[in-house]
Design a protein around this motif. Structure first.
Motif, PDB file in Angstrom:
ATOM      1  N   UNK A 206      40.208  35.494  33.280  1.00  0.00           N
ATOM      2  CA  UNK A 206      38.846  35.470  33.816  1.00  0.00           C
ATOM      3  C   UNK A 206      38.174  36.838  33.665  1.00  0.00           C
ATOM      4  N   UNK A 207      38.893  37.898  34.070  1.00  0.00           N
ATOM      5  CA  UNK A 207      38.336  39.250  33.964  1.00  0.00           C
ATOM      6  C   UNK A 207      38.115  39.607  32.493  1.00  0.00           C
ATOM      7  N   UNK A 208      39.056  39.193  31.650  1.00  0.00           N
ATOM      8  CA  UNK A 208      38.934  39.482  30.229  1.00  0.00           C
ATOM      9  C   UNK A 208      37.723  38.821  29.606  1.00  0.00           C
ATOM     10  N   UNK A 209      37.430  37.602  30.028  1.00  0.00           N
ATOM     11  CA  UNK A 209      36.255  36.902  29.486  1.00  0.00           C
ATOM     12  C   UNK A 209      34.973  37.618  29.880  1.00  0.00           C
ATOM     13  N   UNK A 210      34.914  38.103  31.100  1.00  0.00           N
ATOM     14  CA  UNK A 210      33.736  38.847  31.549  1.00  0.00           C
ATOM     15  C   UNK A 210      33.568  40.125  30.720  1.00  0.00           C
ATOM     16  N   UNK A 211      34.679  40.853  30.538  1.00  0.00           N
ATOM     17  CA  UNK A 211      34.635  42.104  29.783  1.00  0.00           C
ATOM     18  C   UNK A 211      34.245  41.836  28.323  1.00  0.00           C
ATOM     19  N   UNK A 212      34.850  40.828  27.732  1.00  0.00           N
ATOM     20  CA  UNK A 212      34.557  40.453  26.346  1.00  0.00           C
ATOM     21  C   UNK A 212      33.073  40.120  26.184  1.00  0.00           C
ATOM     22  N   UNK A 213      32.545  39.333  27.096  1.00  0.00           N
ATOM     23  CA  UNK A 213      31.142  38.924  27.017  1.00  0.00           C
ATOM     24  C   UNK A 213      30.215  40.125  27.136  1.00  0.00           C
ATOM     25  N   UNK A 214      30.576  41.061  28.016  1.00  0.00           N
ATOM     26  CA  UNK A 214      29.734  42.248  28.210  1.00  0.00           C
ATOM     27  C   UNK A 214      29.705  43.121  26.957  1.00  0.00           C
ATOM     28  N   UNK A 215      30.871  43.314  26.346  1.00  0.00           N
ATOM     29  CA  UNK A 215      30.956  44.180  25.164  1.00  0.00           C
ATOM     30  C   UNK A 215      30.239  43.548  23.969  1.00  0.00           C
TER      31      UNK A 215
ATOM     32  N   UNK B  44      38.547  44.875  18.145  1.00  0.00           N
ATOM     33  CA  UNK B  44      38.925  46.198  18.638  1.00  0.00           C
ATOM     34  C   UNK B  44      40.035  46.082  19.669  1.00  0.00           C
ATOM     35  N   UNK B  45      40.759  47.166  19.875  1.00  0.00           N
ATOM     36  CA  UNK B  45      41.740  47.229  20.959  1.00  0.00           C
ATOM     37  C   UNK B  45      41.153  48.043  22.098  1.00  0.00           C
ATOM     38  N   UNK B  46      41.675  47.849  23.283  1.00  0.00           N
ATOM     39  CA  UNK B  46      41.203  48.618  24.433  1.00  0.00           C
ATOM     40  C   UNK B  46      41.436  50.111  24.206  1.00  0.00           C
ATOM     41  N   UNK B  47      42.573  50.444  23.618  1.00  0.00           N
ATOM     42  CA  UNK B  47      42.878  51.848  23.358  1.00  0.00           C
ATOM     43  C   UNK B  47      41.880  52.459  22.384  1.00  0.00           C
ATOM     44  N   UNK B  48      41.618  51.760  21.276  1.00  0.00           N
ATOM     45  CA  UNK B  48      40.692  52.297  20.289  1.00  0.00           C
ATOM     46  C   UNK B  48      39.275  52.391  20.845  1.00  0.00           C
ATOM     47  N   UNK B  49      38.878  51.391  21.632  1.00  0.00           N
ATOM     48  CA  UNK B  49      37.565  51.454  22.283  1.00  0.00           C
ATOM     49  C   UNK B  49      37.438  52.703  23.134  1.00  0.00           C
ATOM     50  N   UNK B  50      38.500  52.995  23.868  1.00  0.00           N
ATOM     51  CA  UNK B  50      38.453  54.139  24.782  1.00  0.00           C
ATOM     52  C   UNK B  50      38.392  55.459  24.030  1.00  0.00           C
ATOM     53  N   UNK B  51      39.324  55.664  23.085  1.00  0.00           N
ATOM     54  CA  UNK B  51      39.409  56.981  22.453  1.00  0.00           C
ATOM     55  C   UNK B  51      38.323  57.201  21.410  1.00  0.00           C
TER      56      UNK B  51
ATOM     57  N   UNK C 211      43.552  51.060  33.680  1.00  0.00           N
ATOM     58  CA  UNK C 211      43.356  50.284  34.894  1.00  0.00           C
ATOM     59  C   UNK C 211      42.966  48.845  34.592  1.00  0.00           C
ATOM     60  N   UNK C 212      42.137  48.672  33.575  1.00  0.00           N
ATOM     61  CA  UNK C 212      41.720  47.319  33.187  1.00  0.00           C
ATOM     62  C   UNK C 212      42.926  46.509  32.727  1.00  0.00           C
ATOM     63  N   UNK C 213      43.857  47.130  32.004  1.00  0.00           N
ATOM     64  CA  UNK C 213      45.067  46.439  31.558  1.00  0.00           C
ATOM     65  C   UNK C 213      45.861  45.931  32.757  1.00  0.00           C
ATOM     66  N   UNK C 214      46.010  46.783  33.776  1.00  0.00           N
ATOM     67  CA  UNK C 214      46.743  46.364  34.978  1.00  0.00           C
ATOM     68  C   UNK C 214      46.044  45.190  35.659  1.00  0.00           C
ATOM     69  N   UNK C 215      44.749  45.258  35.765  1.00  0.00           N
ATOM     70  CA  UNK C 215      43.994  44.168  36.406  1.00  0.00           C
ATOM     71  C   UNK C 215      44.147  42.875  35.623  1.00  0.00           C
ATOM     72  N   UNK C 216      44.090  42.974  34.288  1.00  0.00           N
ATOM     73  CA  UNK C 216      44.269  41.791  33.447  1.00  0.00           C
ATOM     74  C   UNK C 216      45.641  41.163  33.659  1.00  0.00           C
ATOM     75  N   UNK C 217      46.637  41.995  33.971  1.00  0.00           N
ATOM     76  CA  UNK C 217      47.989  41.504  34.203  1.00  0.00           C
ATOM     77  C   UNK C 217      48.239  41.154  35.665  1.00  0.00           C
ATOM     78  N   UNK C 218      47.179  41.122  36.481  1.00  0.00           N
ATOM     79  CA  UNK C 218      47.298  40.715  37.876  1.00  0.00           C
ATOM     80  C   UNK C 218      47.714  41.810  38.827  1.00  0.00           C
TER      81      UNK C 218
END
Length: 818
Positions: A720-729, A766-773, A786-793
């Motif tokens: 659910x969180x991933x879909x929100x993030x994906x849609x925003x990006x 893209x990967x989360x890591x590449x997006x960040x750096x 932090x987003x990775x942890x949230x995605x994993x519950x």
């Protein structure tokens, strides 16, 4: 103060800053020691210099510079002089805009026609790529501007470019994918080499000690710096140890912290960091712009772009209908007549100084024509209402000039094509016109091959590839016989995608197995029945004809000398590309039947002749023997093919080598049965490929794994969180695209539409890591973690990481001068 003295005076914090970029395109200045920043930017197809409004994707508006043809057009010109001319022009524009280094040339191999970035690359053959790339590097650096040869290495897809793993045997790696880089490094010493995003055999290129130190520096003698692609670093300490010096775009607090802590705790010797610092200081010194560059000559550079577009265009078919009579009247069909696609999308997108469309070129010549749109280039679906209008207007014409090809909807950096089909709305219309008995002259734009099931019915096919800002003028010159086409394909055009080796496995997972080994492009296709290739490697027609006569072969110690006389026997002045292939002896070592070992482009007036000579070192005939880890020239009978394409052989000559050391084959033939004959290559299994690699591959695992910082954005949509993030990006690109569609027709609308499309299709890969750096701190690493942890519950753990800001010292430029 020399480099060694500066390093001795630098603090650890200053060193950590210097090996990281800043403000997207710059290195960190250290005012205390008088070390300036340097500016670098995209440049394989022209200078892309952003103003104050910079961004990590390079998508905001840039300065007006010359849009030269893309790599695909340069490759099909087979003329290194074109790269030299562009290199000099780009260097002049760089000096004017204060750019110290150009991020180019791009010399990756065209392994699969679906690769979204093939438009930027030169050829499926490393010799063509090497000679063209070398010419660019030498020309730019002679003007005092730096270069960055990219993407090192084996960067052959876009869908998984940020985290994919290119699994390739060492022989193919050396002979095909590294060969162009090797030649350029040894013969031109580029200022920098850019490491690719992807992994090679399980190790990220930016952390790959085999690539960056053992091969690049120790074997090839490279003396310059290695920089990362933007966001192309995973582990900063591992990358420094591997020999990757400058992390771009920088502004990553997490990586700077990694360096500071690793030196303090001893896991990174400061001497290793010092070596990178020295190389970056040398890079800064070598690219210092001396003096003030006056305004560059826009018209001169436009003419250079035009000349290159003419030289690289390929006349793929002509049933005697071209050139056209300027006094005739024509029906012109196709949106690309008015909206010519002249460049790719993504990081190489140029804001041109001038733009000449085919329509403008026709009107300047007062050509009589009736125009009908035929299709909408921003769409791909069939458009019956537009087709109906074309068919009605076509009733009064026998000849139809159809302007079409690949549009920005189907081809771009950042994503791979799902197929190699022409957009449906174009293919449908062409087929209906052919059924109506019309003679179609297809003028094609695009960066890579497409299937053309109706090719036999076309009267002519002129492939302009992506011809740059003067492409319309170049098109008109060729259509009306003011210039004679002289380009030839630097890649094979297959009849259908089904002919591509292991094409059904392409970009289906992060692991990309290069099962075809050395059988890339014509090295494979030319050993299949002829019906698999629509147009072979090296193919290209002319308005004139050329005779090849008096072939001769001699040996001088460690070289063979091959020559022949080329005569223009037709009615037009023109250029011919003489290709020299050498057939390998049959042995226990599997090899292609022949490989390109030389080429020359000669321009001859009608009736004129010239002697073309090739001097080939025996070393160039070597294969890489994985058993001894070295190059081996085999004894045996060789065949020289003087040719006008890889399948159109004009003369054969033979010679024998008997004085080389005999080295046993490294292969157990019985374990590699399907590599011995290329026509059986498609039968290679995963187990046979493992025998070739000499190691077992990781077994594929089913089910969803835990999310990681290397997870693809598309993969996040399972949560659910991933879909929100994906849609925003992705929504950022969609918004820009939709807003652009509402704008009035203009170059700015075109650029905004391309950029929006690029973001929409690239960001899911893209990967989360590449997006960040790559975000220069806007999407910080702790936020990504932090987003990775949230995605994993693990919500509390994730929130804590997001709230814990990474603290680093002030950058040297922000500190008081000491």
């Amino acid at each position: 103060m020399n480099i060694q003295e500066k390093v001795q005076l630098m603090t650890l914090e200053e060193k950590a800053a210097l090996v990281s970029g800043v403000d997207f395109w710059e290195t960190n200045a250290i005012p205390r020691l008088g070390i300036p920043s340097m500016y670098m930017t995209d440049g394989p197809c022209g200078l892309r210099k952003q103003g104050e409004n910079r961004d990590h994707l390079g998508l905001n508006e840039s300065e007006r510079t010359t849009s030269f043809p893309t790599g695909a057009t340069f490759g099909s010109s087979w003329n290194p002089e074109n790269m030299r001319k562009m290199g000099e022009a780009v260097a002049e524009e760089s000096k004017f805009f204060g750019v110290n280094m150009i991020l180019g040339p791009a010399v990756n191999i065209k392994r699969n026609p679906r690769c979204g970035r093939n438009f930027e690359y030169l050829s499926e053959d490393p010799l063509v790529s090497a000679e063209m790339g070398k010419a660019f590097v030498l020309a730019v650096q002679e003007k005092g501007i730096g270069t960055s040869v990219k993407h090192f290495a084996v960067n052959n897809n876009e869908d998984y470019r940020f985290m994919g793993d290119a699994v390739v045997d060492e022989r193919a790696l050396r002979e095909i994918y590294l060969k162009a880089f090797e030649t350029i490094v040894k013969e031109s010493q580029p200022t920098t080499v850019m490491s690719a995003y992807n992994k090679v055999n399980g190790v990220y290129c930016s952390e790959n000690h085999l690539l960056l130190t053992k091969i690049l520096r120790n074997e090839w003698g490279y003396e310059g710096a290695v920089i990362s692609d933007w966001g192309g670093v995973s582990d900063r300490i591992a990358s420094l140890k591997a020999g990757m010096d400058l992390e771009m775009p920088g502004d990553c607090a997490y990586f700077r912290n990694q360096i500071l802590n690793a030196v303090k705790n001893g896991s990174l010797p400061e001497s290793v960091l010092d070596e990178s610092v020295k190389r970056i200081l040398k890079m800064i010194g070598d690219t210092k712009i001396v003096g003030v560059q006056p305004d560059f000559d826009e018209e001169k550079h436009n003419r250079i772009s035009e000349e290159i577009a003419v030289d690289g265009a390929v006349l793929m078919k002509n049933a005697g209908i071209l050139p056209l009579d300027k006094k005739a009247s024509f029906l012109v069909v196709g949106d690309l007549f008015k909206k010519m696609r002249y460049q790719g999308a993504g990081s190489s997108l140029i804001n041109p100084t001038k733009l000449t469309t085919p329509e403008a070129a026709f009107r300047s010549r007062k050509i009589a024509f009736e125009y009908v749109q035929g299709y909408r280039e921003e769409d791909t679906d069939a458009q019956p209402e537009l087709e109906k209008e074309v068919l009605m207007r076509a009733e009064n014409y026998e000849k139809i000039l159809f302007f079409g090809g690949q549009t920005d909807c189907v081809e771009s950096e950042g994503y791979d094509r799902p197929n190699i089909l022409l957009p449906i709305n174009q293919a449908s219309l062409i087929e209906r016109l052919l059924r109506a008995g019309k003679k179609i002259i297809f003028v094609m734009y695009g960066g890579s091959p497409v299937e053309l099931p109706f090719a036999d019915g076309l009267s002519a096919l002129l492939n302009m590839y992506l011809p740059g800002q003067a492409g319309g003028e170049a098109t008109a010159q060729l259509l009306f016989g003011e210039k004679t086409p002289s380009g030839k394909l630097a890649e094979t055009w297959v009849k259908t995608y089904a002919a591509v080796p292991f094409g059904d496995e392409y970009v289906t997972s992060k692991e990309d197995c290069y099962k075809e080994s050395v059988f890339v492009g014509y090295r494979y296709y030319d050993q299949l029945p002829a019906e698999n290739s629509l147009y072979p490697f090296g193919h290209g027609l002319s308005y004139t004809t050329f005779a090849y006569a008096e072939p001769q072969l001699t040996r001088e110690k460690d070289h063979i000398i091959v020559s022949c006389t080329i005569k223009n026997t037709g009615d037009y002045d023109g250029g011919e590309i003489v290709q020299l292939y050498i057939g390998n002896p049959r042995s226990a070592v599997f090899k292609p039947l022949k490989e390109l070992r030389g080429f020359r482009k000669v321009y001859l007036a009608k009736g004129e002749a010239d002697r073309v000579t090739f001097r080939i070192s025996l070393k160039e005939l070597a294969y890489y023997n994985i058993g001894i880890g070295d190059w081996v020239v085999e004894n045996g009978a060789y065949t020289v093919y003087l040719a006008s394409s890889s399948t159109e052989i004009r003369h054969k000559l033979a010679f024998e080598i008997t004085d080389q050391k005999d080295v046993p084959s490294p292969y157990a033939t019985e374990q590699l049965p399907h590599y011995q004959e290329a026509e059986k290559l498609s039968l290679v299994t995963r187990e046979e490929f493992e025998c070739l690699l000499g190691k077992k591959l990781e077994p594929a695992t089913g089910g969803r794994k835990a999310y990681t910082i290397e997870s693809k954005l598309d993969e996040l949509q399972d949560s659910f969180v991933g879909r929100i993030f994906h849609k925003a990006v992705v929504g950022v690109g969609r918004k820009q695209y939709e807003q652009a569609l509402k704008m009035p027709e203009s170059p700015k609308k075109d650029m905004n539409r391309k950029n929006g499309m690029f973001i929409m299709k690239m960001m899911p890969n893209n990967s989360l890591r590449s997006m960040s750096v790559s975000s220069s701190g806007k999407f910080s690493y702790n936020l990504a973690q932090g987003l990775v942890d949230i995605l994993n519950g693990q919500y509390l753990k994730g929130i804590k990481k997001i709230a814990t800001k990474i603290k680093v010292p002030e950058l040297p430029r922000n500190q008081n001068r000491g």
